[in-house]
Design an enzyme around this catalytic site. Structure first.
Site, mmCIF file in Angstrom:
data_model
loop_
_atom_site.group_PDB
_atom_site.id
_atom_site.type_symbol
_atom_site.label_atom_id
_atom_site.label_comp_id
_atom_site.label_asym_id
_atom_site.label_seq_id
_atom_site.Cartn_x
_atom_site.Cartn_y
_atom_site.Cartn_z
ATOM 1 N N TYR A 148 0.850 -0.685 -0.108
ATOM 2 C CA TYR A 148 0.234 0.204 -0.026
ATOM 3 C C TYR A 148 0.898 1.605 0.153
ATOM 4 O O TYR A 148 1.928 1.304 1.220
ATOM 5 C CB TYR A 148 -1.008 -0.145 0.911
ATOM 6 N N ASP A 241 9.048 2.599 -0.653
ATOM 7 C CA ASP A 241 7.932 3.765 0.080
ATOM 8 C C ASP A 241 8.581 3.714 1.618
ATOM 9 O O ASP A 241 8.000 2.271 2.293
ATOM 10 C CB ASP A 241 6.876 3.300 -0.174
ATOM 11 N N LYS A 269 4.727 9.209 8.291
ATOM 12 C CA LYS A 269 4.364 9.195 9.192
ATOM 13 C C LYS A 269 5.151 9.507 10.955
ATOM 14 O O LYS A 269 5.402 10.664 10.888
ATOM 15 C CB LYS A 269 4.411 7.476 9.642
HETATM 16 C C1 LIG Z 1 3.401 2.214 3.327
HETATM 17 C C2 LIG Z 1 2.485 3.640 3.325
HETATM 18 N N1 LIG Z 1 2.762 4.892 2.288
HETATM 19 C C3 LIG Z 1 2.204 5.001 2.325
HETATM 20 C C4 LIG Z 1 0.635 5.453 3.115
HETATM 21 C C5 LIG Z 1 0.135 6.603 2.955
HETATM 22 O O1 LIG Z 1 0.274 7.955 4.068
HETATM 23 P P1 LIG Z 1 -0.587 8.633 3.822
HETATM 24 O O2 LIG Z 1 -1.609 7.524 5.277
HETATM 25 O O3 LIG Z 1 -0.369 9.043 5.494
HETATM 26 O O4 LIG Z 1 -1.387 9.143 2.697
HETATM 27 C C6 LIG Z 1 0.576 4.348 4.046
HETATM 28 C C7 LIG Z 1 -0.366 4.493 4.965
HETATM 29 O O5 LIG Z 1 -0.556 3.838 5.635
HETATM 30 C C8 LIG Z 1 1.323 3.245 4.348
HETATM 31 O O6 LIG Z 1 1.435 2.961 5.007
#
Ligand SMILES: Cc1ncc(COP(=O)(O)O)c(C=O)c1O
Length: 433
Positions: A148, A241, A269
């Site tokens: 994700y 990511d 985060k």
């Molecule tokens: C690995 C990863 N990338 C991107 C995101 C997206 O971040 P946001 O919820 O701040 O848009 C998340 C959200 O949980 C994530 O776990």
């Protein structure tokens, strides 16, 4: 669904919320539907503990899904945010904290010389992809099944049937042609990765280096190195990511731990310490393609917001030196060992897999080791749901989904781990075999 006296205020709030918020929440997992119960509304948190509106205490292993590596309401972070707020909440002009934070991040994360802040991980992923496309002149993306990266149209793509096929929309509203430019391959599958990068001209290979959105599934030996090699051979950029793994699995994230440096890094985060902040970063040469230094447009009214930056800086300051990561590793191991003992004593030793790395943990209801999304989906989600409901009933707030990781923090105490392990052992007894 389950209204008890214990949750009376949460239940009343949920009823109100259902009238004005879709599903009663502002982000789906909070609704707890995958464990078959109604959400709990939170009132306050302190360290590793939270209290709902009915004043029930919980040991909190969700910690806002990752930002709160220092636990709730850490005094240094609260002070930093309060001080910043007293000076003005937003200017739409540069501030010193943004420079301090960018310097701090570039000192820690090997692949980041320069960065651009955004307000969410979703925006940061979306913008990193735009930059990769601009830099390569290509369109296609490779992502892994079960990963994700935020709710970006092109990343809400599911695998079609067969290996490494064109993505199909994972949600109504995602145009088929947008999803089709994303190729989805199974995590940890070296052959599928090689085949896909040989066949397609990708702008970017996008990966969570320590995937934690299908539960925590570590890369098999050599897989991150293979990703790097496939990107280099095929002329694609490698994007890690590290929204979850950044500043968590080690000071410099998974890329530091694995010794594999991506071309672009997405952070979120922890970088915002519990306030809305995220970032994408890379080498100076690549980042200077971003406007106004370069021609790739991306902007944000609240990007680099002074409160979020203050919280991020205060959080990173708590992660200085070796000790915080040694403590986080010890807390994670103690939790993993405790849960393993609890599962053994409850007769579930052969039915669960406990996977952990510093600051992250998943207990899979699976008799087999879980290596990819297919394995994660094969878990006994019904068993997880009743176990998780049992934990909540006993004052332990664990992720309300088999596909989400637990987030140990610097604030969790041995007593809270003991309480969790005792609740876990008892909650196994709630599962109908
Ligand atoms: C690995 C990863 N990338 C991107 C995101 C997206 O971040 P946001 O919820 O701040 O848009 C998340 C959200 O949980 C994530 O776990």
């Amino acid at each position: 669904m389950t209204v008890s006296l214990r949750d009376a205020r949460s239940a009343a709030l949920y009823e109100r919320a259902l009238n004005v918020l879709p599903g009663g929440v502002n982000s789906p997992v909070r609704a707890m539907r995958s464990i078959g119960r109604d959400p709990l509304f939170m009132q306050r948190g302190a360290g590793g503990e939270i209290f709902d509106v009915d004043e029930n205490p919980y040991v909190d292993w969700v910690c806002s899904w990752g930002p709160l590596i220092a636990g709730h309401a850490h005094p240094a972070i609260v002070k930093a945010v309060t001080d910043a707020a007293g000076q003005g909440t937003s200017f739409g002009a540069p501030t010193v904290g943004e420079v301090d934070l960018a310097e701090e991040v570039s000192r820690r994360v090997p692949g980041v010389e320069m960065l651009r802040m955004t307000s969410s991980g979703t925006e940061a992923s979306m913008s990193a992809i735009r930059l990769a496309r601009a830099a390569t002149g290509r369109t296609k993306l490779l992502k892994f099944a079960g990963a994700y990266h935020g709710h970006v149209d092109g990343l809400l793509a599911d695998a079609g049937s067969g290996l490494a096929t064109q993505g199909i929309p994972a949600s109504p509203g995602v145009p088929a042609e947008v999803a089709a430019s994303t190729i989805v391959v199974p995590w940890n599958d070296a052959d599928a990765l090689r085949a896909a990068t040989a066949k397609h001209d990708f702008a970017a290979l996008l990966a969570e280096p320590f995937p934690a959105n299908m539960g925590l599934i570590a890369p098999v030996e050599g897989f991150l190195e293979l990703l790097r090699a496939c990107a280099d051979e095929s002329g694609a950029l490698l994007i890690f990511d590290e929204v979850i793994s950044g500043f968590r699995v080690s000071r410099g994230g998974a890329q530091e731990l694995a010794g594999v440096v991506p071309d672009l890094t997405v952070l979120g985060k922890v970088i915002g310490g519990g306030l809305p902040a995220a970032a994408y970063g890379a080498s100076r040469a690549l980042m200077e393609r971003i406007a106004p230094a370069g021609d790739v447009y991306q902007a944000g009214t609240l990007s680099g917001n002074p409160l979020a930056v203050a919280a991020g800086l205060a959080t990173l300051a708590l992660l200085d030196g070796e000790l915080p990561y040694a403590n986080l590793a010890a807390t994670t191991s103690a939790l993993a060992e405790g849960l393993a003992e609890a599962s053994q004593s409850a007769g579930y030793g052969d039915d669960v897999q406990i996977v952990s790395t510093t600051g992250l943990l998943t207990l899979f209801f699976s008799a087999e080791p879980v290596a990819d999304y297919t394995g994660a989906r094969a878990c006994d989600r019904g068993a997880y749901a009743s176990w998780c409901r049992g934990l909540l009933a006993r004052g332990v707030y664990a992720p309300a989904s088999q596909f989400e990781a637990w987030f140990p923090s610097l604030a969790h105490t041995p007593e809270q781990i003991e309480r969790t392990v005792a609740a876990a052992a008892a909650a196994f007894g709630d599962i109908e075999r």
